[in-house]
Design an enzyme around this catalytic site. Structure first.
Site, PDB file in Angstrom:
ATOM      1  N   GLY A  26       0.848  -1.479   0.182  1.00  0.00           N
ATOM      2  CA  GLY A  26      -0.142  -0.201  -0.062  1.00  0.00           C
ATOM      3  C   GLY A  26       1.123   1.440  -0.036  1.00  0.00           C
ATOM      4  N   HIS A  27       0.579   1.935  -0.946  1.00  0.00           N
ATOM      5  CA  HIS A  27       0.833   3.437  -0.835  1.00  0.00           C
ATOM      6  C   HIS A  27       0.613   5.395  -1.198  1.00  0.00           C
ATOM      7  CE1 HIS A  27       1.369   1.386  -4.875  1.00  0.00           C
ATOM      8  NE2 HIS A  27       1.147   2.621  -4.978  1.00  0.00           N
ATOM      9  N   ARG A  43      -4.025  -3.207  10.494  1.00  0.00           N
ATOM     10  CA  ARG A  43      -3.268  -3.212  11.041  1.00  0.00           C
ATOM     11  C   ARG A  43      -2.360  -2.874  12.189  1.00  0.00           C
ATOM     12  NH1 ARG A  43      -1.895  -9.849   9.435  1.00  0.00           N
ATOM     13  NH2 ARG A  43      -0.724  -8.339   7.094  1.00  0.00           N
TER      14      ARG A  43
HETATM   15  P1  IMP Z   1       2.091 -11.330   1.053  1.00  0.00           P
HETATM   16  O1  IMP Z   1       3.229 -10.892   0.813  1.00  0.00           O
HETATM   17  O2  IMP Z   1       0.851 -11.107   1.986  1.00  0.00           O
HETATM   18  O3  IMP Z   1       1.657 -12.349   1.074  1.00  0.00           O
HETATM   19  O4  IMP Z   1       2.532 -11.094   3.072  1.00  0.00           O
HETATM   20  C1  IMP Z   1       3.595 -12.373   3.028  1.00  0.00           C
HETATM   21  C2  IMP Z   1       4.447 -11.143   4.501  1.00  0.00           C
HETATM   22  O5  IMP Z   1       4.863 -10.065   3.514  1.00  0.00           O
HETATM   23  C3  IMP Z   1       3.578 -10.924   5.740  1.00  0.00           C
HETATM   24  O6  IMP Z   1       3.781 -10.618   7.158  1.00  0.00           O
HETATM   25  C4  IMP Z   1       2.879  -9.219   5.413  1.00  0.00           C
HETATM   26  O7  IMP Z   1       2.528  -8.540   6.732  1.00  0.00           O
HETATM   27  C5  IMP Z   1       4.465  -9.154   4.642  1.00  0.00           C
HETATM   28  N1  IMP Z   1       4.011  -7.702   3.826  1.00  0.00           N
HETATM   29  C6  IMP Z   1       3.682  -8.101   2.081  1.00  0.00           C
HETATM   30  N2  IMP Z   1       3.874  -6.587   1.772  1.00  0.00           N
HETATM   31  C7  IMP Z   1       4.200  -5.381   3.423  1.00  0.00           C
HETATM   32  C8  IMP Z   1       4.324  -4.485   2.843  1.00  0.00           C
HETATM   33  O8  IMP Z   1       4.278  -3.753   1.903  1.00  0.00           O
HETATM   34  N3  IMP Z   1       4.848  -3.594   4.084  1.00  0.00           N
HETATM   35  C9  IMP Z   1       4.729  -4.600   4.954  1.00  0.00           C
HETATM   36  N4  IMP Z   1       4.678  -5.494   4.978  1.00  0.00           N
HETATM   37  C10 IMP Z   1       4.330  -6.036   4.013  1.00  0.00           C
END
Ligand code: IMP
Length: 454
Positions: free
Chosen positions: A39-40, A325
């Protein structure tokens, strides 16, 4: 030339602001990995735009490219483009034909598998990122180019969908609906393909970018997430499924490593640590229910530590852009940053959010770890080993809250002295110069020391 922007910690380091700032001099901004998990928020002409897939440069009239290393949810992509158009913008977004497509069954399975994994769950964003990269590596994925060719699309879906349906129904005992229906998926995704073709959005990413570089354009390569979330170099299995590290910029775009290496690689550092999701965190302050392992507010950190964590979380707005969150927070972790500096080969650093720490008496930093009785300066290779590391802290005198907008205007020397001592420690330890310092949320609240394109 290229400038590659990489998160040096666990995502949310404020990369968007730096991309925005330096992106002024760029003609093309390309993402090389990830999808709508990132997200940005972009503020342009007083308007706020929340994006998760479209590169932020597209809001500012640059060409935004989603490279082959990205996973693309066409629904999110067109929603974001349509919203931008409704608000009077004309974003120019190109998508690599080699990028993989997130289908509804990927999202469904992301949720189902996270539930099953319990302690091994990464706390994903449930956007289907992991399951899509799994299919890419398993050579059963659907690529953006396949959406433009209805026979190939049909063939791919007929092969893969029955497997996904069986997985959901027979292995995980879940009901399936439209998300696992071949005809429905075929019709919907063929239409997305038609729209991509009608709007001339698809490109052969490497060739497209190289041609622009040869024509003298400045290209920015925008990493999502951060180094410790990298599938290879992060805290596996609490990671995302792609390579946010600088090497990902070459495989995720089709530009050669020498092209990327000829340019600059800027590490974005948040002045403290934040984390969305599970897994160990040696410098964590307090904890967050459901994310901090074995967290029990009653017998966890002391009240002072919890209060400090809450103050930093609120002051820094540490709540997920995509999921909302609350993020876990902690002190800066230098072994994590030394690991990032090596893995990425940073040529410069942008340190964000030093204003968030202002007003504290002391600011702590996890300088090294104590691991099995020894001092270590970088992260150990396994997450189990990392969970046994205890941070050895170094204290810095705090700095006052000042008029940060004035500081941004006046330049580096206007930053309070104790904050400069902190910045210079980071720069010395990582052997990389400070290019920019973020002193507030807006892009004008940045002290620019060096512009990589000049
Ligand atoms: P996924 O990328 O949705 O598979 O999530 C895998 C892990 O990366 C989780 O711990 C998410 O909270 C973290 N994560 C994914 N995208 C972001 C981001 O843009 N910012 C911070 N954490 C992220």
């Amino acid at each position: 030339m290229t400038v590659t922007i990489v998160g040096s910690q666990l995502g949310d380091e404020g990369k968007g602001g730096v991309v925005d700032l330096y992106g002024d001099a760029a003609d093309v901004v390309a993402r090389y990995q990830g999808g709508d998990n990132a997200g940005h928020t972009v503020v342009h002409d007083g308007e706020k735009y929340k994006l998760s897939l479209v590169p932020s440069g597209a809001v500012r009239g640059k060409i935004g490219v989603l490279g082959n290393g990205c996973v693309v949810n066409p629904e999110t992509l067109f929603d974001e483009i349509d919203t931008l158009r409704e608000r009077g913008l004309e974003p120019d977004v190109r998508v690599s034909e080699r990028a993989h497509v997130i289908l509804p069954y990927h999202r469904a399975l992301d949720g189902i598998e996270e539930e099953e994994k319990e302690d091994l769950a990464a706390g994903t964003t449930k956007r289907g990122i992991g399951p899509t990269y799994e299919d890419k590596a398993g050579r059963r994925g659907v690529r953006v180019g396949d959406l433009l060719d209805s026979d190939t699309l049909r063939e791919r879906l007929e092969y893969v969908v029955p497997q996904k349906k069986a997985l959901a129904e027979e292995v995980f005992d879940k009901e399936t609906g439209e998300a696992f229906d071949i005809d429905h998926l075929y019709e919907t995704y063929r239409e997305y393909g038609e729209r991509l073709a009608d709007e001339g959005m698809t490109v052969d990413c490497g060739t497209f970018l190289q041609n622009r570089i040869d024509a003298g354009d400045n290209v920015m390569l925008e990493g999502a997430q951060g180094t410790s979330l990298d599938i290879d170099h992060g805290v596996y299995p609490y990671v995302t499924s792609s390579n946010p590290t600088a090497g990902g910029a070459t495989v995720g775009t089709g530009l050669g490593p020498t092209v990327i290496g000829d340019g600059e690689v800027i590490g974005i550092v948040k002045a403290y640590l934040s984390r969305v999701g599970t897994g160990p965190l040696p410098t964590e302050l307090g904890g967050v229910e459901g994310q901090t392992p074995d967290y029990d507010a009653a017998d966890g950190a002391g009240a002072d530590e919890e209060a400090l964590a809450t103050a930093i979380r609120d002051e820094g707005g540490e709540y997920g852009t995509v999921t909302g969150r609350p993020r876990r927070v902690g002190w800066l972790d230098m072994p994590m940053l030394r690991h990032a500096a090596r893995a990425n080969g940073f040529t410069g650093l942008a340190v964000n959010h030093i204003d968030v720490l202002s007003g504290l008496d002391t600011v702590e930093v996890g300088h090294s770890y104590e691991f099995d009785g020894e001092e270590i300066l970088t992260m150990p290779p396994t997450t189990e080993q990392w969970s046994r590391c205890e941070a050895t802290f170094k204290s810095f005198d705090g700095w006052p809250d000042v008029d940060w907008t004035a500081v941004a205007e006046d330049g580096y020397e206007a930053i309070p002295e104790n904050a400069r001592t902190y910045l210079e420690y980071i720069s010395d330890e990582l052997d990389a110069p400070i290019y920019a310092v973020g002193v507030g949320p807006g892009r004008e609240e940045t002290v620019v020391v060096e512009n990589p394109y000049e």
